[in-house]
Design a protein around this motif. Structure first.
Motif, PDB file in Angstrom:
ATOM      1  N   PRO A   1      -9.298  -3.236 -19.731  1.00 54.35           N
ATOM      2  CA  PRO A   1      -8.851  -2.051 -20.428  1.00 54.35           C
ATOM      3  C   PRO A   1      -7.256  -1.715 -20.350  1.00 54.35           C
ATOM      4  O   PRO A   1      -6.644  -2.030 -19.327  1.00 54.35           O
ATOM      5  CB  PRO A   1      -9.671  -0.884 -19.580  1.00 54.35           C
ATOM      6  N   VAL A   2      -6.889  -1.045 -21.218  1.00 54.59           N
ATOM      7  CA  VAL A   2      -5.298  -0.677 -21.386  1.00 54.59           C
ATOM      8  C   VAL A   2      -5.063   0.859 -21.035  1.00 54.59           C
ATOM      9  O   VAL A   2      -6.053   1.735 -21.811  1.00 54.59           O
ATOM     10  CB  VAL A   2      -4.570  -1.010 -22.609  1.00 54.59           C
ATOM     11  N   SER A   3      -4.217   1.360 -20.017  1.00 54.80           N
ATOM     12  CA  SER A   3      -4.164   2.599 -19.891  1.00 54.80           C
ATOM     13  C   SER A   3      -2.559   3.017 -20.054  1.00 54.80           C
ATOM     14  O   SER A   3      -1.892   3.104 -18.774  1.00 54.80           O
ATOM     15  CB  SER A   3      -4.593   3.179 -18.598  1.00 54.80           C
ATOM     16  N   PRO A   4      -2.096   3.359 -21.178  1.00 58.21           N
ATOM     17  CA  PRO A   4      -0.573   3.467 -21.107  1.00 58.21           C
ATOM     18  C   PRO A   4      -0.093   4.530 -20.440  1.00 58.21           C
ATOM     19  O   PRO A   4       1.134   4.566 -20.000  1.00 58.21           O
ATOM     20  CB  PRO A   4      -0.500   3.711 -22.537  1.00 58.21           C
ATOM     21  N   ASP A   5      -0.993   5.523 -20.000  1.00 50.37           N
ATOM     22  CA  ASP A   5      -0.426   6.759 -19.137  1.00 50.37           C
ATOM     23  C   ASP A   5      -0.241   6.378 -17.660  1.00 50.37           C
ATOM     24  O   ASP A   5       0.105   7.298 -17.029  1.00 50.37           O
ATOM     25  CB  ASP A   5      -1.122   7.961 -19.321  1.00 50.37           C
ATOM     26  N   TYR A   6      -0.625   5.234 -17.190  1.00 48.21           N
ATOM     27  CA  TYR A   6      -0.527   4.821 -15.805  1.00 48.21           C
ATOM     28  C   TYR A   6       0.341   3.573 -15.599  1.00 48.21           C
ATOM     29  O   TYR A   6       0.501   2.661 -16.616  1.00 48.21           O
ATOM     30  CB  TYR A   6      -1.968   4.445 -15.568  1.00 48.21           C
ATOM     31  N   ASP A   7       1.082   3.498 -14.561  1.00 47.04           N
ATOM     32  CA  ASP A   7       1.618   2.220 -14.071  1.00 47.04           C
ATOM     33  C   ASP A   7       0.945   1.295 -13.699  1.00 47.04           C
ATOM     34  O   ASP A   7      -0.302   1.459 -13.033  1.00 47.04           O
ATOM     35  CB  ASP A   7       2.588   2.681 -13.179  1.00 47.04           C
ATOM     36  N   ASP A   8       1.319   0.040 -13.742  1.00 47.26           N
ATOM     37  CA  ASP A   8       0.723  -1.190 -13.299  1.00 47.26           C
ATOM     38  C   ASP A   8       0.614  -0.818 -11.521  1.00 47.26           C
ATOM     39  O   ASP A   8       1.542  -0.538 -10.932  1.00 47.26           O
ATOM     40  CB  ASP A   8       1.311  -2.366 -13.546  1.00 47.26           C
ATOM     41  N   SER A   9      -0.383  -1.429 -10.877  1.00 46.52           N
ATOM     42  CA  SER A   9      -0.722  -1.523  -9.244  1.00 46.52           C
ATOM     43  C   SER A   9      -1.477  -2.683  -9.086  1.00 46.52           C
ATOM     44  O   SER A   9      -2.274  -3.270  -9.582  1.00 46.52           O
ATOM     45  CB  SER A   9      -0.933  -0.033  -9.184  1.00 46.52           C
ATOM     46  N   TRP A  10      -1.391  -2.667  -7.662  1.00 48.17           N
ATOM     47  CA  TRP A  10      -2.252  -3.790  -6.934  1.00 48.17           C
ATOM     48  C   TRP A  10      -3.536  -3.125  -6.441  1.00 48.17           C
ATOM     49  O   TRP A  10      -3.541  -2.132  -6.127  1.00 48.17           O
ATOM     50  CB  TRP A  10      -1.335  -4.534  -6.038  1.00 48.17           C
ATOM     51  N   TYR A  11      -4.515  -4.086  -6.458  1.00 49.56           N
ATOM     52  CA  TYR A  11      -5.919  -3.388  -5.771  1.00 49.56           C
ATOM     53  C   TYR A  11      -6.546  -4.728  -5.342  1.00 49.56           C
ATOM     54  O   TYR A  11      -6.394  -5.820  -5.601  1.00 49.56           O
ATOM     55  CB  TYR A  11      -6.680  -2.570  -6.881  1.00 49.56           C
ATOM     56  N   TRP A  12      -7.393  -4.286  -4.262  1.00 50.98           N
ATOM     57  CA  TRP A  12      -8.128  -5.365  -3.745  1.00 50.98           C
ATOM     58  C   TRP A  12      -9.476  -5.621  -4.430  1.00 50.98           C
ATOM     59  O   TRP A  12     -10.150  -4.633  -4.646  1.00 50.98           O
ATOM     60  CB  TRP A  12      -8.641  -4.791  -2.183  1.00 50.98           C
ATOM     61  N   MET A  13      -9.722  -6.682  -4.774  1.00 52.78           N
ATOM     62  CA  MET A  13     -10.783  -7.156  -5.574  1.00 52.78           C
ATOM     63  C   MET A  13     -12.194  -7.071  -5.117  1.00 52.78           C
ATOM     64  O   MET A  13     -13.083  -6.793  -5.525  1.00 52.78           O
ATOM     65  CB  MET A  13     -10.504  -8.516  -6.158  1.00 52.78           C
ATOM     66  N   GLY A  14     -12.130  -7.195  -3.576  1.00 48.96           N
ATOM     67  CA  GLY A  14     -13.637  -7.411  -3.143  1.00 48.96           C
ATOM     68  C   GLY A  14     -14.095  -5.985  -2.876  1.00 48.96           C
ATOM     69  O   GLY A  14     -15.029  -5.952  -2.346  1.00 48.96           O
ATOM     70  N   ASP A  15     -13.388  -4.930  -3.240  1.00 51.66           N
ATOM     71  CA  ASP A  15     -13.962  -3.439  -2.897  1.00 51.66           C
ATOM     72  C   ASP A  15     -13.931  -2.732  -4.329  1.00 51.66           C
ATOM     73  O   ASP A  15     -13.005  -2.841  -5.097  1.00 51.66           O
ATOM     74  CB  ASP A  15     -13.190  -2.619  -2.207  1.00 51.66           C
ATOM     75  N   PRO A  16     -15.205  -2.202  -4.813  1.00 58.21           N
ATOM     76  CA  PRO A  16     -15.217  -1.434  -6.184  1.00 58.21           C
ATOM     77  C   PRO A  16     -13.915  -0.249  -6.028  1.00 58.21           C
ATOM     78  O   PRO A  16     -13.637  -0.156  -7.268  1.00 58.21           O
ATOM     79  CB  PRO A  16     -16.390  -0.696  -6.004  1.00 58.21           C
ATOM     80  N   LYS A  17     -13.597   0.231  -5.067  1.00 58.45           N
ATOM     81  CA  LYS A  17     -12.474   1.308  -5.137  1.00 58.45           C
ATOM     82  C   LYS A  17     -10.998   0.536  -5.125  1.00 58.45           C
ATOM     83  O   LYS A  17     -10.070   1.290  -5.306  1.00 58.45           O
ATOM     84  CB  LYS A  17     -12.627   2.473  -4.053  1.00 58.45           C
ATOM     85  N   GLY A  18     -11.045  -0.708  -4.839  1.00 59.64           N
ATOM     86  CA  GLY A  18      -9.821  -1.423  -4.701  1.00 59.64           C
ATOM     87  C   GLY A  18      -9.039  -1.480  -3.491  1.00 59.64           C
ATOM     88  O   GLY A  18      -8.090  -1.553  -3.210  1.00 59.64           O
ATOM     89  N   THR A  19     -10.011  -0.755  -2.412  1.00 61.17           N
ATOM     90  CA  THR A  19      -9.213  -0.584  -1.161  1.00 61.17           C
ATOM     91  C   THR A  19      -9.683  -1.622  -0.132  1.00 61.17           C
ATOM     92  O   THR A  19     -10.788  -2.079  -0.073  1.00 61.17           O
ATOM     93  CB  THR A  19      -9.844   0.740  -0.335  1.00 61.17           C
ATOM     94  N   TYR A  20      -8.601  -2.219   0.651  1.00 64.49           N
ATOM     95  CA  TYR A  20      -8.960  -3.170   1.530  1.00 64.49           C
ATOM     96  C   TYR A  20      -9.582  -2.743   2.411  1.00 64.49           C
ATOM     97  O   TYR A  20      -9.607  -1.701   3.235  1.00 64.49           O
ATOM     98  CB  TYR A  20      -7.387  -3.804   1.911  1.00 64.49           C
ATOM     99  N   THR A  21     -10.618  -3.679   2.836  1.00 64.02           N
ATOM    100  CA  THR A  21     -11.779  -3.335   4.159  1.00 64.02           C
ATOM    101  C   THR A  21     -11.708  -4.403   5.096  1.00 64.02           C
ATOM    102  O   THR A  21     -11.755  -5.734   4.532  1.00 64.02           O
ATOM    103  CB  THR A  21     -12.942  -2.827   3.731  1.00 64.02           C
ATOM    104  N   VAL A  22     -11.552  -4.312   6.378  1.00 61.59           N
ATOM    105  CA  VAL A  22     -11.580  -5.266   7.387  1.00 61.59           C
ATOM    106  C   VAL A  22     -12.881  -6.063   7.278  1.00 61.59           C
ATOM    107  O   VAL A  22     -12.905  -7.168   7.394  1.00 61.59           O
ATOM    108  CB  VAL A  22     -10.963  -4.588   8.607  1.00 61.59           C
TER     109      VAL A  22
END
Length: 653
Positions: free
Chosen positions: A376-397
């Motif tokens: 999906p393309v979202s022109p109103d948002y900047d590119d960013s990094w996220y953690w692939m292993g979590d649905p919310k993109g948050t790193y979990t130990v």
């Protein structure tokens, strides 16, 4: 009242409190201060040349939970007398008192001894070779790392030695080891990579405590590394300390990517990777031990992060992982040399804000084109990094630790399996043979008199579907029970070298079916209602749900609108765009429902979903969501602002 005020002010605290305050604010970690202090201590220790000496002062406040205001410390580097005046003035204005007995100052190596004495005397504090400990952790780590971190091993050994083995069961030992012993080094492991010898020594101590019983030494029936596997993989779920240490350090590394504006991230970037991102960072020359520790988890983090595409301005087409992982998150098309630094923004049509099909077909192979159009393309948002292993993109130990342990299990598992069926010893074993066509299994099926042995197929799933199609509900239950008991008989033949008589297996299956039926006697279920404590707005209720296929990423949605009188009003269903997770499919379904309701001029409604995670994500605006779900949830909140009355409630299935 205090709780209400705290919740209302929570959204403002991040803007009001200085970024140097790393604790007590959502999204900040107190370990950031430790990283900064360790880097300062490392600089002072290696500063051996130059005319100008440097110093760092460690202040201890008499009141807890207070901090020094940077406005009072800006002139600390001018001269020592000015520092003293600033501290005295700070005491008068703030009401706080500096505890000079616990405060100290340390200097760089190139500072002359007479200068050190004069400054320390003026400030009325003691000199220190380094910061010693800051927030309970060493601020400088030299070459003898085992000596520096020996306190971790000693504390755990003393705590385990104080427990009475005679009065504890195995379950009690498990609880103590997991909740007490294994949690003690967590704080240190979040900043430093402990020496492997210390981790092994702590694990030996825990292993000894686990197997010993009273005064008896006990036999270690299983290696400790096998006990560290998750329970569903045959272990007991203990922490493998080295893997846990790397997972904890990975959290710090991932924050450098997802939160580059933090004070610690900016300091480390300026010191170690000023012209690149953390993904391309290296250890560099003369690094601090904190940086070495974080870089130990560099490979784990870079393998698990992905780019979330917004406007495509900062993401490299060929240099960043931004595509679905099948077969790789990187573009597979050969890179043209002139496009090595090209950004993804060049692939987006600025008029339609979608992918430009002509550019895609000219530059990429068909496989890459099919994967790109899924994003999906979202022109109103900047590119960013996220953690692939979590649905919310948050790193979990936790998820990272399991991934490391599974990789260890995959590498170390070297068990040779005999392909011959252990029950009949006449043919190669597979699922269909073991459960259906083996002579032993055939005898059991004949006793049950279920008409399923004549189904001709070479696939167990096809056989099972055909059997369930011709059997009644009661006989289908018996079928499942027989399959379960045949499998138990097969395991008994493998591990015990013994099998039950076919008639006993059939009787056991019948008894299990009857016991299951009596324990799960059907009762009339009440109609699903919204979760208690929620208030619905308006007279309409709208049920929203999504479907998701993990293998292909295909998603669907369904919407049903019902009046207060429980009468049907309207419904809609359809296919959603490509999704990375079930949560993303639920968010897209909710967004589609909001748009559909607005098209029907409905502005007062209660929406109901069976996804508790989505409901929490929509309502908790303080928790950042780094994955594509964050974009969907933000768009849903924008649509919700257009309603006069709206609520999203949870309803169980």
């Amino acid at each position: 009242m205090a709780k209400m005020l705290a919740n209302r002010m929570k959204t403002l605290m991040g803007d009001l409190i200085s970024e140097s305050q790393s604790a007590f604010i959502p999204g900040r970690l107190i370990t950031d201060n430790i990283l900064v202090a360790a880097e300062v201590g490392h600089y002072l220790n290696r500063k051996q040349c130059g005319v100008v000496g440097w110093s760092a002062q460690k202040l201890d406040m008499s009141k807890a939970y207070d901090r020094m205001e940077w406005t009072f410390l800006e002139r600390m580097l001018i001269e020592a007398s000015v520092i003293k005046q600033c501290l005295v003035r700070y005491d008068k204005l703030s009401g706080q008192v500096v505890n000079y007995n616990k405060s100290n100052i340390c200097f760089s190596r190139n500072t002359h001894e007479e200068d050190r004495t004069q400054v320390a005397s003026c400030l009325e504090v003691e000199q220190a070779t380094n910061f010693e400990k800051y927030l309970g952790l060493p601020s400088f780590v030299g070459r003898n790392k085992r000596d520096v971190f020996s306190y971790v091993e000693e504390k755990i050994s003393q705590r385990i030695g104080s427990w009475s083995k005679k009065l504890l069961s195995q379950a009690g030992k498990e609880v103590l080891l997991k909740s007490v012993a294994q949690s003690m080094p967590t704080f240190s492991m979040s900043v430093f990579l402990l020496p492997e010898t210390i981790c092994q020594s702590i694990e030996r101590t825990m292993n000894k405590f686990w197997w010993e019983n009273g005064r008896e030494r006990g036999i270690h029936w299983k290696a400790w590394d096998r006990l560290c596997f998750p329970k569903k993989f045959g272990g007991l779920g203990f922490k493998e300390l080295r893997a846990f240490n790397l997972a904890m350090l990975g959290k710090q590394a991932c924050r450098f990517l997802t939160n580059p504006g933090s004070l610690a991230a900016r300091i480390y970037k300026a010191r170690y990777y000023p012209t690149t991102s953390f993904v391309d960072a290296t250890i560099g020359n003369c690094p601090s031990f904190c940086w070495r520790s974080i870089m130990a988890a560099h490979a784990i983090v870079t393998a698990g992060v992905r780019r979330r595409i917004g406007n495509g301005q900062t993401t490299l087409i060929w240099g960043h992982p931004w595509l679905p992982d099948n077969p790789s998150p990187l573009v597979q098309t050969d890179i043209p040399e002139e496009l090595r630094e090209a950004r993804i923004a060049g692939l987006i049509d600025p008029r339609t804000n979608t992918w430009d099909p002509l550019i895609l077909s000219d530059l990429f192979i068909l496989e890459d084109v099919n994967r790109i159009i899924m994003i999906p393309v979202s022109p109103d948002y900047d590119d960013s990094w996220y953690w692939m292993g979590d649905p919310k993109g948050t790193y979990t130990v936790k998820t990272t630790l399991i991934g490391v342990l599974l990789e260890i299990l995959r590498i170390t598992q070297r068990v040779e399996v005999d392909p011959i069926c252990p029950m009949c010893a006449l043919d190669h074993e597979d699922v269909l043979h073991a459960l259906v066509f083996c002579e032993y299994s055939t005898l059991i099926w004949n006793i049950t008199q279920l008409p399923i042995t004549n189904i001709a197929t070479d696939s167990f799933s096809t056989w099972l579907m055909g059997a369930l199609a011709v059997l009644t509900e009661e006989k289908s239950r018996l079928l499942v029970a027989v399959l379960y008991h045949i499998w138990r008989g097969r395991n008994s033949a493998v591990w015990k070298g013994a099998m039950m008589r076919p008639a006993d297996v059939a009787r056991g299956a019948t008894a299990s079916m009857q016991a299951y039926g009596s324990a799960h006697h059907r009762q009339a279920l009440p109609d699903p209602t919204p979760m208690t404590g929620t208030k619905t707005h308006g007279n309409l209720r709208c049920y929203v749900d999504a479907g998701f296929q993990q293998g292909t990423g295909e998603a669907t949605y369904g919407i049903v609108l019902i009046s207060q009188e429980e009468s049907f009003i309207a419904a809609k269903n359809g296919k959603s765009p490509f999704c990375f997770s079930p949560l993303m499919a639920e968010a897209l379904a909710y967004k589609e429902a909001l748009s559909w309701l607005l098209e029907r001029n409905i502005t007062s409604v209660c929406l109901l979903t069976d996804c508790m995670v989505l409901r929490s994500a929509v309502q908790q605006q303080n928790t950042p969501i780094y994955s594509y779900v964050g974009v969907m949830v933000d768009q849903c909140r924008t649509l919700m602002s257009l309603f006069s009355h709206i609520s999203l409630n949870y309803v169980p299935r």
